[in-house]
Design a protein around this motif. Sequence first.
Motif, PDB file in Angstrom:
ATOM      1  N   THR A  52       0.714  -1.182   0.100  1.00 52.87           N
ATOM      2  CA  THR A  52      -0.041   0.120  -0.062  1.00 52.87           C
ATOM      3  C   THR A  52       0.880   1.122   0.092  1.00 52.87           C
ATOM      4  OG1 THR A  52      -0.245  -0.063   2.344  1.00 52.87           O
ATOM      5  CG2 THR A  52      -1.979  -1.151   1.189  1.00 52.87           C
ATOM      6  N   ASP A  94      -1.669   1.115   5.723  1.00 50.28           N
ATOM      7  CA  ASP A  94      -2.362   0.096   6.268  1.00 50.28           C
ATOM      8  C   ASP A  94      -1.376  -0.287   7.496  1.00 50.28           C
ATOM      9  OD1 ASP A  94      -0.003  -0.904   5.265  1.00 50.28           O
ATOM     10  OD2 ASP A  94      -0.925  -2.675   4.409  1.00 50.28           O
ATOM     11  N   VAL A 131     -10.599   3.280   2.875  1.00 49.99           N
ATOM     12  CA  VAL A 131     -11.461   2.157   3.112  1.00 49.99           C
ATOM     13  C   VAL A 131     -12.168   1.748   1.679  1.00 49.99           C
ATOM     14  CG1 VAL A 131     -13.303   1.111   4.320  1.00 49.99           C
ATOM     15  CG2 VAL A 131     -11.494   2.414   5.607  1.00 49.99           C
ATOM     16  N   LYS A 132     -12.799   2.558   1.227  1.00 54.61           N
ATOM     17  CA  LYS A 132     -13.437   2.556  -0.054  1.00 54.61           C
ATOM     18  C   LYS A 132     -12.638   2.048  -1.044  1.00 54.61           C
ATOM     19  CE  LYS A 132     -16.977   6.238   1.004  1.00 54.61           C
ATOM     20  NZ  LYS A 132     -17.497   7.468   0.867  1.00 54.61           N
ATOM     21  N   ASP A 133     -11.292   2.795  -1.262  1.00 53.40           N
ATOM     22  CA  ASP A 133     -10.572   2.189  -2.228  1.00 53.40           C
ATOM     23  C   ASP A 133     -10.052   0.804  -1.900  1.00 53.40           C
ATOM     24  OD1 ASP A 133     -10.758   4.495  -3.361  1.00 53.40           O
ATOM     25  OD2 ASP A 133      -8.889   5.360  -2.622  1.00 53.40           O
ATOM     26  N   GLY A 134     -10.183  -0.014  -0.824  1.00 54.96           N
ATOM     27  CA  GLY A 134      -9.847  -1.302  -0.474  1.00 54.96           C
ATOM     28  C   GLY A 134      -8.574  -1.394  -0.077  1.00 54.96           C
ATOM     29  N   LEU A 135      -7.887  -0.210   0.250  1.00 54.61           N
ATOM     30  CA  LEU A 135      -6.532  -0.277   1.141  1.00 54.61           C
ATOM     31  C   LEU A 135      -6.284  -0.551   2.419  1.00 54.61           C
ATOM     32  CD1 LEU A 135      -5.130   3.047  -0.791  1.00 54.61           C
ATOM     33  CD2 LEU A 135      -4.743   0.776  -1.396  1.00 54.61           C
ATOM     34  N   THR A 137      -8.964  -2.187   5.974  1.00 52.89           N
ATOM     35  CA  THR A 137     -10.452  -2.876   6.148  1.00 52.89           C
ATOM     36  C   THR A 137     -11.239  -1.929   6.886  1.00 52.89           C
ATOM     37  OG1 THR A 137      -9.214  -4.063   8.032  1.00 52.89           O
ATOM     38  CG2 THR A 137      -9.578  -5.074   5.694  1.00 52.89           C
TER      39      THR A 137
END
Length: 366
Positions: A52, A94, A131-135, A137
């Motif tokens: 990330t 992250d 979070v929305k970008d999936g980087l 949780t």
Amino acid sequence: MLYVGYPQTPKGIKAAADLRANVTSLIKHGVLDDQRYAELFPNSTYANYSATPRFGEYAQEWLDSREIVAGTRKNYLGSLNLYWMPYLAMLPIDSITSVMLRKVVANTEWATPGVKRAAIQRLTTVFGTAVKDGLITRNPVESIELPVKAKKPIDPFTVGEANQIIDHLYKTLIHSMRIYAAYFEFAFYTGMRPSEIAALRWEEVDKEKRLVNVCRIVADYKIEERTKTRNERQVMLNSRALHAIEQAKLVAKQRALQSRRKRSESPYVFPPTKNFEFIQQSSVTDKHFQVALTELGIRPRRQYNCRHTYATMCLMSGMNPAFIANQLGHSVQILLSTYAKWINSSIDWRELGKLESTIDGELTKS
């Protein structure tokens, strides 16, 4: 300490020194990213620590991608750079935990609870997007407690005080300076925000229909083609507001005639007396306002209370809250919560009036 793999020989020491100088230069210029780090230190466990992006890199890309006005962008940038970048910039996004953020919050000297609240809210938004970008949780900022939002006091003037202030300004300000007397008469009797009045143009004024169209504001010394709520609205003009418009028009004509060089009238209804085309900051008008309060012996208050005065004046007159909210550019819910005290007061006095009628009737019988 990082092991770089060079032997302790003159040649090895020089190679290590050269590597250090290279790394220092890359850091100084802000270009030491994960890829370059991995190239320079292929055996480092950190090189493969996270796929990330680092927080600094992600926050900058996030801010660049947002469609926001310049003032909002400036506020976000200032807050991120001042409070979060010194601690988080080089960390993979992250790897940042709630515990880590709580330590940063605890070790920071906050100017005010409001500044602290705004800084945490802006960080929440950045991590929320991650979070929305999936980087990540979960958002690590969500467990950080926000300071209670402090509301600025609602401290309106009475109608009598408002009229005293307006009359005093018209009497004491001469020539082009009378524009500020007209400005405050308009402020007291429309309830428009100072940023909206400063940006009001003649093309938005319809004297026949007794309306002004509120569609822009002054923000960060610039005209923004939007309102605070991003919704245009029409404000109906009462007789006092129309009088202020007429006075502003007179000042504009006198100004153009007295000017040594030919110039057209300003497109703005309430332009400042010199230097700028429109009022860029509240201090331009506030100095005249505060002088008037001092000379009249009226308790000092900020000029934004002109807006509160109009709102409470309407409420105490028994006007429909939905109409007032629309004029002010509020939702009805905000109006009711902000001015609950004055809504209750107006109803209470009307109810007491019913009792007075009964008392008068009984006295008449006796």
